[in-house]
Design a protein around this motif. Structure first.
Motif, PDB file in Angstrom:
ATOM      1  N   PRO A   1      35.768  43.136  30.645  1.00  0.00           N
ATOM      2  CA  PRO A   1      35.996  41.700  30.901  1.00  0.00           C
ATOM      3  C   PRO A   1      37.491  41.435  31.099  1.00  0.00           C
ATOM      4  O   PRO A   1      38.333  41.976  30.382  1.00  0.00           O
ATOM      5  CB  PRO A   1      35.489  41.030  29.627  1.00  0.00           C
ATOM      6  CG  PRO A   1      34.711  42.082  28.890  1.00  0.00           C
ATOM      7  CD  PRO A   1      35.306  43.388  29.280  1.00  0.00           C
TER       8      PRO A   1
ATOM      9  N   HIS B   1      40.547  38.382  31.854  1.00  0.00           N
ATOM     10  CA  HIS B   1      41.017  37.002  32.022  1.00  0.00           C
ATOM     11  C   HIS B   1      42.006  37.026  33.190  1.00  0.00           C
ATOM     12  O   HIS B   1      43.104  37.584  33.075  1.00  0.00           O
ATOM     13  CB  HIS B   1      41.694  36.499  30.744  1.00  0.00           C
ATOM     14  CG  HIS B   1      40.792  36.484  29.552  1.00  0.00           C
ATOM     15  ND1 HIS B   1      39.894  35.456  29.312  1.00  0.00           N
ATOM     16  CD2 HIS B   1      40.624  37.371  28.537  1.00  0.00           C
ATOM     17  CE1 HIS B   1      39.222  35.710  28.197  1.00  0.00           C
ATOM     18  NE2 HIS B   1      39.646  36.863  27.706  1.00  0.00           N
TER      19      HIS B   1
ATOM     20  N   THR C   1      43.023  42.078  29.623  1.00  0.00           N
ATOM     21  CA  THR C   1      41.757  42.345  28.939  1.00  0.00           C
ATOM     22  C   THR C   1      42.011  42.651  27.474  1.00  0.00           C
ATOM     23  O   THR C   1      43.077  43.163  27.119  1.00  0.00           O
ATOM     24  CB  THR C   1      41.000  43.513  29.592  1.00  0.00           C
ATOM     25  OG1 THR C   1      39.773  43.731  28.892  1.00  0.00           O
ATOM     26  CG2 THR C   1      41.820  44.791  29.555  1.00  0.00           C
TER      27      THR C   1
ATOM     28  N   THR D   1      39.955  44.662  25.979  1.00  0.00           N
ATOM     29  CA  THR D   1      39.357  45.985  25.816  1.00  0.00           C
ATOM     30  C   THR D   1      40.444  47.028  25.541  1.00  0.00           C
ATOM     31  O   THR D   1      41.419  47.116  26.297  1.00  0.00           O
ATOM     32  CB  THR D   1      38.579  46.380  27.079  1.00  0.00           C
ATOM     33  OG1 THR D   1      37.587  45.394  27.335  1.00  0.00           O
ATOM     34  CG2 THR D   1      37.921  47.741  26.908  1.00  0.00           C
TER      35      THR D   1
ATOM     36  N   ALA E   1      35.970  37.180  32.632  1.00  0.00           N
ATOM     37  CA  ALA E   1      35.620  36.772  31.270  1.00  0.00           C
ATOM     38  C   ALA E   1      35.348  35.273  31.183  1.00  0.00           C
ATOM     39  O   ALA E   1      34.552  34.827  30.353  1.00  0.00           O
ATOM     40  CB  ALA E   1      36.744  37.163  30.314  1.00  0.00           C
TER      41      ALA E   1
ATOM     42  N   ALA F   1      31.678  34.951  32.542  1.00  0.00           N
ATOM     43  CA  ALA F   1      30.645  35.893  32.086  1.00  0.00           C
ATOM     44  C   ALA F   1      29.680  35.205  31.138  1.00  0.00           C
ATOM     45  O   ALA F   1      30.093  34.522  30.195  1.00  0.00           O
ATOM     46  CB  ALA F   1      31.301  37.084  31.406  1.00  0.00           C
TER      47      ALA F   1
ATOM     48  N   THR G   1      28.160  38.311  26.360  1.00  0.00           N
ATOM     49  CA  THR G   1      29.263  38.673  25.474  1.00  0.00           C
ATOM     50  C   THR G   1      29.280  40.185  25.349  1.00  0.00           C
ATOM     51  O   THR G   1      28.309  40.789  24.878  1.00  0.00           O
ATOM     52  CB  THR G   1      29.103  38.037  24.082  1.00  0.00           C
ATOM     53  OG1 THR G   1      29.060  36.623  24.245  1.00  0.00           O
ATOM     54  CG2 THR G   1      30.268  38.423  23.181  1.00  0.00           C
ATOM     55  N   TYR G   2      30.371  40.810  25.784  1.00  0.00           N
ATOM     56  CA  TYR G   2      30.439  42.264  25.787  1.00  0.00           C
ATOM     57  C   TYR G   2      31.050  42.763  24.488  1.00  0.00           C
ATOM     58  O   TYR G   2      31.999  42.181  23.953  1.00  0.00           O
ATOM     59  CB  TYR G   2      31.265  42.754  26.975  1.00  0.00           C
ATOM     60  CG  TYR G   2      30.614  42.452  28.299  1.00  0.00           C
ATOM     61  CD1 TYR G   2      29.675  43.307  28.845  1.00  0.00           C
ATOM     62  CD2 TYR G   2      30.937  41.283  28.986  1.00  0.00           C
ATOM     63  CE1 TYR G   2      29.070  43.026  30.057  1.00  0.00           C
ATOM     64  CE2 TYR G   2      30.335  40.986  30.198  1.00  0.00           C
ATOM     65  CZ  TYR G   2      29.400  41.859  30.726  1.00  0.00           C
ATOM     66  OH  TYR G   2      28.798  41.567  31.914  1.00  0.00           O
TER      67      TYR G   2
END
Length: 537
Positions: free
Chosen positions: A84, A86, A177, A179, A203, A206, A209-210
């Motif tokens: 995801p 931003h 991200t 991540t 994000a 989306a 929710t990852y």
């Protein structure tokens, strides 16, 4: 394929496309053992091959590779990773303007196309990702940023990537991200590896929710209790690091070998105290180290020339010799004075230092920030117990003639792989002019200064390609950078030559203000591969 010289145990294969590079890399990795290949570093249009010169020779290996048919190589798709993003990057509007489109269209192209990791480099976990139809080819920034935050999602050329940690960089920032693409404390530190597929999602839009793999900086499996305080560090000087032979063979993760800058001195220090020659020791830069023994210890000091002063618990002072075993009693303080010749001294302790290896080594990589942190005053070190009696050496001598700051050091070099990117006058200047080591030098590389800069004959942008220890890279200002142990695995400036392996220890011991003269051992010529070389279709 073009085969270009790198050093005495490495060469570079230049190909026509990223697809060719990926196909050949896949084939070579499957045959590495058979071909006596020790490490492969793929990049955008090249593959850097390091081989075992005791098991094969460069002409034989190039001929074998030249006969490989990789036109039918099928690249297996790796796992799919969803990241995801931003999309709020500082350069997002500039990217849209350069491409002649809207910000929304840039985001659409980035999220609707599946990316594949082509190779890793620059920094641990930094993955170069490509998508066939994304149409997001943009140049690097004219001037790189000093600091790009970790998690920044960026574009450069045909590639997209995520910055694993805060670092300098010249890529165009389009988002960020949460991540964690690199986490030393995960079972698999690198989230992305060559062959993996990546989907970027917006994000903000989306619906799902990852679950994001987050850093776990206090993972218990990587903690190790210090069971004793056998040595207390009182002063570290400019820098004191734990170093062993380093991390070989991790280029696929974007990690260089690191390790002791003067491996000959490390081996001698370990032999003095009866350790395995690869055992970790303290690498002390320019002296100034001081420590107290809290129990009897046998130590050895090698490398850069310095006074070794011992102060006993009763206050008696005496000087010990380098390259001789030194017995410390409980309460003794050992102090290494300022280095007078060379830069780095090595202190080994009988039994070895109790440290938890990180990715197979106890070395600290100053660029990648991997390994045990630099020592601090007040820190205590535990010493491993010997499992069996070992023999100490009483006949160690310095292998190098350690240079002072006022000397000229001659380093043998191999010209290549990009010598033909420079004018003939520039190549002559490289080898005839003296290059002064500047104060900006460190374990990553020696930054050199000369009266005249090296001029390029070709001014186009060089796609990122692999670099080796000892590579002489020429940035835009024409002043060379000599890569040392903690260098980045890939670079975007052309490499005009590389220091021969037998002079790498010497290169790591050249002090600031000393001057270097480069001595090419032969003229630059690309190697001739097999006449039956296959082309990739």
């Amino acid at each position: 394929m073009r085969f270009l010289p790198v050093n005495l145990s490495a060469f570079m294969i230049e190909l026509h496309s990223l697809e060719e590079t990926m196909a050949l890399t896949h084939l070579l990795r499957n045959r590495a053992h058979k071909l006596a290949i020790e490490e492969i570093t793929p990049a955008a249009r090249t593959v850097l091959v390091r081989f075992n010169s005791m098991l094969t020779n460069i002409d034989k290996l190039i001929d074998q590779i030249g006969r490989l048919d990789f036109s039918a190589t099928e690249l297996k798709s790796g796992p799919l990773v969803t990241i995801p993003v931003h999309y709020n990057g500082e350069d997002l509007a500039d990217v849209a303007e350069h491409l002649g489109t809207s910000i929304e269209d840039v985001i659409r192209r980035h999220t609707e196309n599946e990316y594949q990791v082509a190779f890793c480099g620059f920094a641990p976990g930094f993955a170069y990702m490509v998508a066939k139809n994304a149409q997001l080819n943009v140049p690097r920034r004219p001037s790189p940023r000093i600091r790009i935050p970790a998690g920044s999602v960026a574009l450069a050329g045909e590639f997209s990537s995520v910055y694993p940690q805060a670092s300098p960089g010249g890529w165009q920032l389009i988002g960020v991200t949460e991540t964690a693409v690199w986490d030393l404390y995960r079972e698999e530190p690198a989230l992305l590896k060559p062959g993996y597929r990546v989907n970027f999602v917006d994000a903000a839009r989306a619906e799902t929710t990852y679950s994001l793999p987050q850093p776990t900086h206090h993972h218990k499996s990587h903690e190790k209790m210090v069971l004793s305080d056998d040595l207390t560090v009182l002063a570290t000087g400019l820098q004191t690091l734990v170093q062993d032979y380093g991390r070989m063979g991790l280029s696929a993760l974007g990690i260089s070998e690191s390790g002791a800058m003067d491996k000959g001195a490390l081996r001698s220090a370990n032999r003095l105290v009866g350790n395995d020659i690869h055992e970790a020791a303290l690498e002390i830069t320019q002296g100034g180290f001081k420590a107290q023994a809290n129990r009897p210890l046998l130590v050895g000091v090698t490398g850069a020339s310095c006074d070794v002063e011992i102060t006993t618990a009763e206050g008696i002072h005496y000087f010990a010799q380098q390259y001789q075993p030194i017995q410390l009693a409980k309460g003794d303080i050992i102090h290494l004075g300022t280095a007078t010749k060379g830069v780095r001294s090595y202190l080994a302790i009988r039994g070895g230092i109790e440290m938890t290896p990180i990715l197979g080594s106890c070395s600290f990589d100053t660029l990648a920030q991997v390994g045990p942190a630099p020592l601090k005053a007040g820190q205590c070190l535990a010493v491993k117990s010997l499992k069996q009696q070992t023999v100490i050496s009483l006949n160690e001598l310095p292998v190098l003639n350690y240079p002072s700051a006022h000397e000229i050091v001659v380093l043998d070099i191999v010209l290549g792989p990009r010598t033909d990117w420079f004018t003939q006058q520039a190549v002559r200047l490289l080898t005839s002019q003296l290059w002064q080591v500047t104060a900006a030098s460190n374990r990553i590389g020696l930054r050199l200064a000369g009266d005249k800069g090296i001029e390029r004959a070709k001014h186009q942008e060089l796609p990122s390609e692999g670099t080796c220890v000892g590579a002489i890279q020429i940035p835009a200002n024409g002043q060379p950078v000599l890569f040392l142990n903690d260098h980045p695995l890939t670079g975007g400036y052309p490499v005009i030559g590389a220091v021969c392996e037998y002079h790498l220890d010497l290169a790591g011991q050249i002090p600031v203000n000393a001057k270097i003269q480069f001595n090419p051992i032969k003229v630059f010529n690309e190697f001739e591969g097999s006449r039956d070389t296959y082309a990739y279709n």
